[in-house]
Scaffold this active site. Structure first.
Site, PDB file in Angstrom:
ATOM      1  NE  ARG A   1      43.148  57.793  64.574  1.00  0.00           N
ATOM      2  CZ  ARG A   1      43.296  57.379  65.818  1.00  0.00           C
ATOM      3  NH1 ARG A   1      43.201  58.228  66.814  1.00  0.00           N
ATOM      4  NH2 ARG A   1      43.536  56.104  66.073  1.00  0.00           N
TER       5      ARG A   1
ATOM      6  CG  ASP B   1      51.516  58.754  60.205  1.00  0.00           C
ATOM      7  OD1 ASP B   1      51.112  59.285  61.256  1.00  0.00           O
ATOM      8  OD2 ASP B   1      51.914  57.576  60.139  1.00  0.00           O
TER       9      ASP B   1
ATOM     10  NE  ARG C   1      55.700  55.848  56.877  1.00  0.00           N
ATOM     11  CZ  ARG C   1      55.755  57.000  57.550  1.00  0.00           C
ATOM     12  NH1 ARG C   1      54.645  57.518  58.073  1.00  0.00           N
ATOM     13  NH2 ARG C   1      56.892  57.627  57.689  1.00  0.00           N
TER      14      ARG C   1
END
Lengths: 253, 253
Positions: free
Chosen positions: A51, A53, A199
């Site tokens: 999923r 971002d 990230r």
């Protein structure tokens, strides 16, 4: 009813992310509305391996959908590509899969690539596709630091507060940092990742690349287990989900 | 007054091309208006090595500008990058040059790259950067055909009607076609090109790649000298000016 796997490419920029949200258009909504056109108007669920971002791109996302009518996978691919226009979402392949198969839970590997444009001038051609860092990065130091994160660990230090995973344990199989001209490219592979894990690891490695922290620091952050000690969350726009692996591999049409 | 060479990257999509036109915003106008901010408000002329058409990109365009005040080239680069925002134009480098130096006439080589996305699904991530061709291309046949165009010839068959060059004679030094996964990439190098020459050669090679014409055909078109016999002009969006060469090379700051 027949189940299909879908291989997807999309530009994350115009979307609120993979998942449907009230706040704006998602990749999921674009695909579900396109799939409804092949489904007698009924909106089917389209669910994905990852999923992503808001702002995160995909070159090899995998999703699944169940339709009322049995169609050749080539026809599903072509029709979805027609009905997703003009949104930047493309169906690269489709395949018939077993009803027990899950895009998310059957995946045995996920690969992401993070691109940093490391030069003085801001990006003109790659705006929205890279993290622009003007000060020179030491990619070799970043790579050395990254190797300390490989293996099975509690990755709580690199996990978003909103992460819904039951366990913070993950096995990181690959975290390579290399310089390609003006770009520093980070490739990460694991069976699965925590929310924002890639990230947050990238943001932490950048601290090493800028010389602010030693190459031993990311491992110390990992061992500390404290998110507040890690580097910043790298911007979404540099990240792309490049592939998802299954066993057996999917034969895309 | 000091003269500067500028190394430029830009996304051609939002522009009417390099050159100023009444019909819309040009790359030249963006740079001239930015340079005026360093020039006491007076609009200087910014001229380029290659006057790229609307939609054509650049990764290594070279331009020149004369300013009233002597500034370090780093300062010219940084200030232009500030004042060209938010347009997708970036100044990658600047250098002080002699007043006799010309971005256009001192150039001894120009290199272009043309990208074709050769797959069923339309581009999601590379929309506006590639020519999308769905039917499979035979890149090896295209490369073989391209070799027949090398050398010094009258390129009238590949010249736009609007071309203002005095002579149709050009020397083509390199025309390589290669497949990189789903992409077919064409690299063209010459001292200079006629208007639309690269796009017309690409359109002609594609006829060979699709199997509609033999590999000997592009050379026959060249020898015939008749533009109406060549293939279509390939779309602008697949083309990028990747570099301009000078002797001595420019030492970019």
């Amino acid at each position: 009813m027949p189940c299909y796997a879908l291989l997807l490419e999309y530009d994350g920029a115009p979307f609120v992310g993979w998942q449907r949200q009230e706040s704006g258009l998602s990749v999921q909504q674009v695909l579900e509305e396109a799939a409804a056109r092949l489904n007698g108007g009924a909106l089917p669920l389209v669910s994905a391996a990852g999923r992503t971002d808001a702002g995160v791109h995909a070159e090899g996302q995998v999703a699944q959908v169940t339709l009322v009518a049995a169609l050749p996978p080539e026809r599903v691919r072509e029709a979805l590509n027609f009905h997703t226009r003009p949104h930047p979402v493309a169906v690269l392949g489709a395949a018939v899969v077993d009803a027990a198969w899950s895009a998310r839970f059957s995946a045995i590997g996920r690969a992401y690539r993070y691109r940093i444009l490391n030069r003085r001038a801001r990006p003109a051609l790659d705006a929205g596709r890279v993290w622009h860092i003007q000060r020179p990065l030491d990619a070799a130091a970043m790579h050395a630091a990254a190797q300390g994160l490989l293996g099975r660990h509690d990755f709580s230090a690199f996990r978003a507060a909103a992460c819904q995973a039951k366990s913070p344990l993950r096995t990181l199989d690959r975290l390579d940092v290399s310089r390609l001209g003006e770009e520093v490219v980070i490739v990460a592979e694991a069976r699965s990742f925590l929310h924002h894990q890639v990230r947050n690891m990238v943001g932490t490695l950048v601290e090493v690349g800028l010389g602010r922290r030693p190459a031993s620091w990311p491992r110390a952050v990992l061992d500390g287990g404290d998110r507040t000690r890690a580097g910043q969350t790298a911007p979404a726009e540099g990240l792309s989900l490049t592939g998802v692996r299954y066993d057996p591999p999917i034969a895309w049409a």
